[in-house]
Design a protein around this motif. Sequence first.
Motif, PDB file in Angstrom:
ATOM      1  N   ASP A  48      20.579 -13.678   1.300  1.00 59.59           N
ATOM      2  CA  ASP A  48      19.226 -13.264   1.678  1.00 59.59           C
ATOM      3  C   ASP A  48      18.592 -12.292   0.688  1.00 59.59           C
ATOM      4  O   ASP A  48      17.389 -12.012   0.773  1.00 59.59           O
ATOM      5  N   ALA A  49      19.395 -11.761  -0.238  1.00 60.46           N
ATOM      6  CA  ALA A  49      18.892 -10.728  -1.149  1.00 60.46           C
ATOM      7  C   ALA A  49      17.812 -11.260  -2.084  1.00 60.46           C
ATOM      8  O   ALA A  49      16.872 -10.545  -2.434  1.00 60.46           O
ATOM      9  N   HIS A  50      17.920 -12.521  -2.475  1.00 55.59           N
ATOM     10  CA  HIS A  50      16.941 -13.077  -3.407  1.00 55.59           C
ATOM     11  C   HIS A  50      15.561 -13.155  -2.753  1.00 55.59           C
ATOM     12  O   HIS A  50      14.538 -12.795  -3.357  1.00 55.59           O
ATOM     13  N   ALA A  51      15.533 -13.623  -1.481  1.00 53.27           N
ATOM     14  CA  ALA A  51      14.251 -13.708  -0.769  1.00 53.27           C
ATOM     15  C   ALA A  51      13.667 -12.313  -0.553  1.00 53.27           C
ATOM     16  O   ALA A  51      12.457 -12.108  -0.704  1.00 53.27           O
ATOM     17  N   TYR A  52      14.519 -11.354  -0.219  1.00 50.08           N
ATOM     18  CA  TYR A  52      14.040  -9.984  -0.053  1.00 50.08           C
ATOM     19  C   TYR A  52      13.477  -9.452  -1.366  1.00 50.08           C
ATOM     20  O   TYR A  52      12.415  -8.806  -1.396  1.00 50.08           O
ATOM     21  N   GLY A  53      14.173  -9.704  -2.466  1.00 54.82           N
ATOM     22  CA  GLY A  53      13.715  -9.219  -3.763  1.00 54.82           C
ATOM     23  C   GLY A  53      12.366  -9.794  -4.150  1.00 54.82           C
ATOM     24  O   GLY A  53      11.511  -9.088  -4.697  1.00 54.82           O
ATOM     25  N   ARG A  54      12.156 -11.088  -3.878  1.00 56.47           N
ATOM     26  CA  ARG A  54      10.858 -11.700  -4.186  1.00 56.47           C
ATOM     27  C   ARG A  54       9.744 -11.041  -3.373  1.00 56.47           C
ATOM     28  O   ARG A  54       8.649 -10.804  -3.883  1.00 56.47           O
ATOM     29  N   GLN A  55      10.036 -10.747  -2.101  1.00 56.03           N
ATOM     30  CA  GLN A  55       9.028 -10.098  -1.273  1.00 56.03           C
ATOM     31  C   GLN A  55       8.751  -8.684  -1.769  1.00 56.03           C
ATOM     32  O   GLN A  55       7.592  -8.275  -1.912  1.00 56.03           O
ATOM     33  N   ALA A  56       9.815  -7.927  -2.045  1.00 55.51           N
ATOM     34  CA  ALA A  56       9.657  -6.537  -2.472  1.00 55.51           C
ATOM     35  C   ALA A  56       8.908  -6.429  -3.795  1.00 55.51           C
ATOM     36  O   ALA A  56       8.214  -5.436  -4.049  1.00 55.51           O
ATOM     37  N   ALA A  57       9.038  -7.450  -4.656  1.00 58.41           N
ATOM     38  CA  ALA A  57       8.354  -7.418  -5.949  1.00 58.41           C
ATOM     39  C   ALA A  57       6.842  -7.373  -5.782  1.00 58.41           C
ATOM     40  O   ALA A  57       6.122  -6.886  -6.668  1.00 58.41           O
ATOM     41  N   GLU A  58       6.331  -7.857  -4.652  1.00 53.76           N
ATOM     42  CA  GLU A  58       4.890  -7.801  -4.398  1.00 53.76           C
ATOM     43  C   GLU A  58       4.405  -6.358  -4.302  1.00 53.76           C
ATOM     44  O   GLU A  58       3.246  -6.059  -4.597  1.00 53.76           O
ATOM     45  N   ALA A  59       5.286  -5.448  -3.860  1.00 47.27           N
ATOM     46  CA  ALA A  59       4.906  -4.041  -3.765  1.00 47.27           C
ATOM     47  C   ALA A  59       4.590  -3.474  -5.143  1.00 47.27           C
ATOM     48  O   ALA A  59       3.657  -2.678  -5.314  1.00 47.27           O
ATOM     49  N   VAL A  60       5.372  -3.868  -6.132  1.00 46.80           N
ATOM     50  CA  VAL A  60       5.132  -3.411  -7.507  1.00 46.80           C
ATOM     51  C   VAL A  60       3.774  -3.908  -7.995  1.00 46.80           C
ATOM     52  O   VAL A  60       2.993  -3.150  -8.590  1.00 46.80           O
ATOM     53  N   ALA A 111      -5.675  -7.828  -0.767  1.00 48.42           N
ATOM     54  CA  ALA A 111      -6.989  -7.477  -0.235  1.00 48.42           C
ATOM     55  C   ALA A 111      -7.103  -5.972  -0.015  1.00 48.42           C
ATOM     56  O   ALA A 111      -8.137  -5.354  -0.337  1.00 48.42           O
ATOM     57  N   ALA A 112      -6.023  -5.371   0.501  1.00 49.56           N
ATOM     58  CA  ALA A 112      -6.046  -3.932   0.738  1.00 49.56           C
ATOM     59  C   ALA A 112      -6.115  -3.166  -0.569  1.00 49.56           C
ATOM     60  O   ALA A 112      -6.812  -2.147  -0.685  1.00 49.56           O
ATOM     61  N   ALA A 113      -5.379  -3.639  -1.583  1.00 58.13           N
ATOM     62  CA  ALA A 113      -5.387  -2.965  -2.883  1.00 58.13           C
ATOM     63  C   ALA A 113      -6.762  -3.023  -3.529  1.00 58.13           C
ATOM     64  O   ALA A 113      -7.148  -2.119  -4.276  1.00 58.13           O
ATOM     65  N   ALA A 114      -7.508  -4.077  -3.227  1.00 57.63           N
ATOM     66  CA  ALA A 114      -8.847  -4.213  -3.801  1.00 57.63           C
ATOM     67  C   ALA A 114      -9.898  -3.454  -2.995  1.00 57.63           C
ATOM     68  O   ALA A 114     -11.012  -3.251  -3.464  1.00 57.63           O
ATOM     69  N   GLY A 115      -9.523  -3.031  -1.781  1.00 56.95           N
ATOM     70  CA  GLY A 115     -10.477  -2.326  -0.924  1.00 56.95           C
ATOM     71  C   GLY A 115     -10.291  -0.826  -0.967  1.00 56.95           C
ATOM     72  O   GLY A 115      -9.722  -0.279  -1.905  1.00 56.95           O
ATOM     73  N   GLU A 116     -10.741  -0.147   0.078  1.00 58.03           N
ATOM     74  CA  GLU A 116     -10.730   1.312   0.093  1.00 58.03           C
ATOM     75  C   GLU A 116      -9.781   1.896   1.135  1.00 58.03           C
ATOM     76  O   GLU A 116      -9.630   3.100   1.238  1.00 58.03           O
ATOM     77  N   ASP A 117      -9.136   1.048   1.936  1.00 55.21           N
ATOM     78  CA  ASP A 117      -8.313   1.538   3.029  1.00 55.21           C
ATOM     79  C   ASP A 117      -6.901   1.854   2.527  1.00 55.21           C
ATOM     80  O   ASP A 117      -6.049   0.972   2.434  1.00 55.21           O
ATOM     81  N   THR A 118      -6.674   3.125   2.205  1.00 54.34           N
ATOM     82  CA  THR A 118      -5.378   3.549   1.675  1.00 54.34           C
ATOM     83  C   THR A 118      -4.271   3.354   2.691  1.00 54.34           C
ATOM     84  O   THR A 118      -3.131   3.011   2.340  1.00 54.34           O
ATOM     85  N   GLY A 119      -4.572   3.566   3.973  1.00 55.83           N
ATOM     86  CA  GLY A 119      -3.557   3.443   5.017  1.00 55.83           C
ATOM     87  C   GLY A 119      -2.973   2.049   5.091  1.00 55.83           C
ATOM     88  O   GLY A 119      -1.761   1.876   5.272  1.00 55.83           O
ATOM     89  N   ILE A 120      -3.832   1.036   4.944  1.00 52.96           N
ATOM     90  CA  ILE A 120      -3.340  -0.340   4.995  1.00 52.96           C
ATOM     91  C   ILE A 120      -2.437  -0.626   3.793  1.00 52.96           C
ATOM     92  O   ILE A 120      -1.395  -1.274   3.918  1.00 52.96           O
ATOM     93  N   VAL A 121      -2.843  -0.130   2.624  1.00 55.63           N
ATOM     94  CA  VAL A 121      -2.019  -0.340   1.432  1.00 55.63           C
ATOM     95  C   VAL A 121      -0.634   0.267   1.635  1.00 55.63           C
ATOM     96  O   VAL A 121       0.398  -0.377   1.375  1.00 55.63           O
ATOM     97  N   ARG A 122      -0.601   1.488   2.112  1.00 55.26           N
ATOM     98  CA  ARG A 122       0.680   2.169   2.336  1.00 55.26           C
ATOM     99  C   ARG A 122       1.537   1.386   3.326  1.00 55.26           C
ATOM    100  O   ARG A 122       2.732   1.152   3.097  1.00 55.26           O
ATOM    101  N   GLU A 123       0.928   0.993   4.437  1.00 62.80           N
ATOM    102  CA  GLU A 123       1.679   0.291   5.475  1.00 62.80           C
ATOM    103  C   GLU A 123       2.214  -1.042   4.957  1.00 62.80           C
ATOM    104  O   GLU A 123       3.358  -1.419   5.216  1.00 62.80           O
ATOM    105  N   ARG A 124       1.384  -1.750   4.196  1.00 64.28           N
ATOM    106  CA  ARG A 124       1.806  -3.048   3.678  1.00 64.28           C
ATOM    107  C   ARG A 124       2.911  -2.920   2.633  1.00 64.28           C
ATOM    108  O   ARG A 124       3.867  -3.687   2.621  1.00 64.28           O
ATOM    109  N   VAL A 125       2.784  -1.936   1.733  1.00 65.14           N
ATOM    110  CA  VAL A 125       3.808  -1.738   0.707  1.00 65.14           C
ATOM    111  C   VAL A 125       5.148  -1.415   1.357  1.00 65.14           C
ATOM    112  O   VAL A 125       6.189  -1.990   1.013  1.00 65.14           O
ATOM    113  N   LEU A 126       5.148  -0.504   2.312  1.00 60.24           N
ATOM    114  CA  LEU A 126       6.404  -0.119   2.968  1.00 60.24           C
ATOM    115  C   LEU A 126       6.974  -1.275   3.789  1.00 60.24           C
ATOM    116  O   LEU A 126       8.202  -1.433   3.883  1.00 60.24           O
TER     117      LEU A 126
END
Length: 562
Positions: free
Chosen positions: A176-188, A143-158
């Motif tokens: 636990d690395a596999h679950a972390y990797g799946r979550q981190a892939a959303e940032a890409v 939702a943030a990526a589709a909107g205009e709020d850059t701050g939310i995108v940054r905060e969510r990605v990090l």
Amino acid sequence: MTHALRFTEEDLRRLAGARSFERGLGYLSAVSQLEIGDETINATVDGSDAYEVELAEDKDCGLTGWCDCPYGQEGNFCKHCVAVGLVVLGQADSVPQQRSAAASRTRLLDGWLESRTREELLALVREQLVDDRDLRRRLELRAAAAGEDTGIVRERVLSLLDTRPFARYGYVEYADAHAYGRQAAEAVTALRALTASGRSAVAMEVAREALRALGRTYGEIDDSDGLVGQVATGLAEARLEACRTARPDPVETAEWLVPYLLDEANDAIGIDLFDYREVLGDPGLARARALGVAAWRANPKGWAEKHLMERLLKAGGDSVDALVEVHAADLAPDGRTHLVIARELEAAGREGEALEWAERGLRETVSEWGPDDDLVAFVCERYERAGRPADVVAVRRDLLRARPSLAAYRHLRTAARAAGVWEGAERTGALEVLKAVSNPKKGRWYDGSPLVDALIDDNDLQAAWQAATDGYADQRQWLALADRIRDRQPADAVAVYLRWIEPLRKQTGDHTYERLAELLLSARACHRALGTEGEFAAYLAALRADQKRKRKLMAILDQHGL
């Protein structure tokens, strides 16, 4: 239209191999939550952990299997996949009906969803968001990526790259690395969505922070499967895509890129200077070169500085002599750097100088383990092309003396046979070298003596047996010898098998039980050859009586007909 199974028990055996197939037989009762769909079969198998298994049938590619156990995640068709496949084959007659029922459930669900109003569907999604934090984070980011709020995108990605929720003891463990990797892939995914929506400048800056964040924590993650490394590569690619669209200032890009490449914390993230040539252009490459040269002159022995200089020189089309100068400033003690120089010179058509540098590497090696294997191979290949077999033998002989091993022995044997000098003094001398480092009183070997390995490799089994009897063999080598001689010397072989069965009586675990069964099968074969089956039957009965409380062992022995 539903269909019957397209695989057989033989397919499972072929995909898994004999060992994994046999182990899978012991897990049939551990299969639960079996779901048979039209193209896929899903189940849980309880082993040392609860593992998720998926089998997929394809009319063109045949059967494939995936399991989240460590062996399965390496791409192998594991024992858990075998167990699920065998359970399904056991109910093959009902598979078409089960698939038909699964298809009916899917159609029912699709029809029900399509009949809901927009408000009802929103209510369903919101209900899921209350209980599923992972889903909520992913949808918030989209939702943030589709909107205009850059701050939310940054905060969510990090936040997606934050390891703290997965680090139980300050470290993200393998489990636990596999679950972390799946979550981190959303940032890409989010960064690419930003670029696609026309906000590439924002994507570029957020990706830079994301790369920095992952670089700081990557060393605290057990990324044995490489999933997090794939995320790192994805972040790097997403930033490069954003740069190609946003066209940032090339000098500023160089001033970010060079320090980034020189920072050892970023080694796991595969950014290459070559990838940025289009973004940098001539002004950026010039600035990158100035920064790279300054860093290299300040630290000519630094790996990152040397690698960056090599890439800069190749990007700029510099002469091979400039590359030689960079590498010659810090020569590795095992000759690896000499080999790098030799290959660069040879690629430039300067074969004579290349061989001189390689030979110099052999002479100047100061490593206690001798010269680098690839350097030795490089020199020997050039000697062979030049018709110098005696020189190949000399190099291989020197390597055996510097690093006595079965591999070095084999290389010398091949070279000496090609030169017609193996039988006799050359072989005797080589075995003496191995015997000297295999002395059991000195305790210098940890995986069996190279002397016994070499004699077995020569098929000189009588000499190998004598060396083993003299104390030069470990368990692995004794068993290898027993396997090789049991057809001709079953009495000697069975004594070895029985000797190594005894310590296993006091151990537990599936691996131990499988090993015990293998040794018993070998011992039975020897008794059959000797005509003493009754003696083995009595031994086996006594062993089973002694070990009867180990129910898993009894089941495995039953599976093997013991």
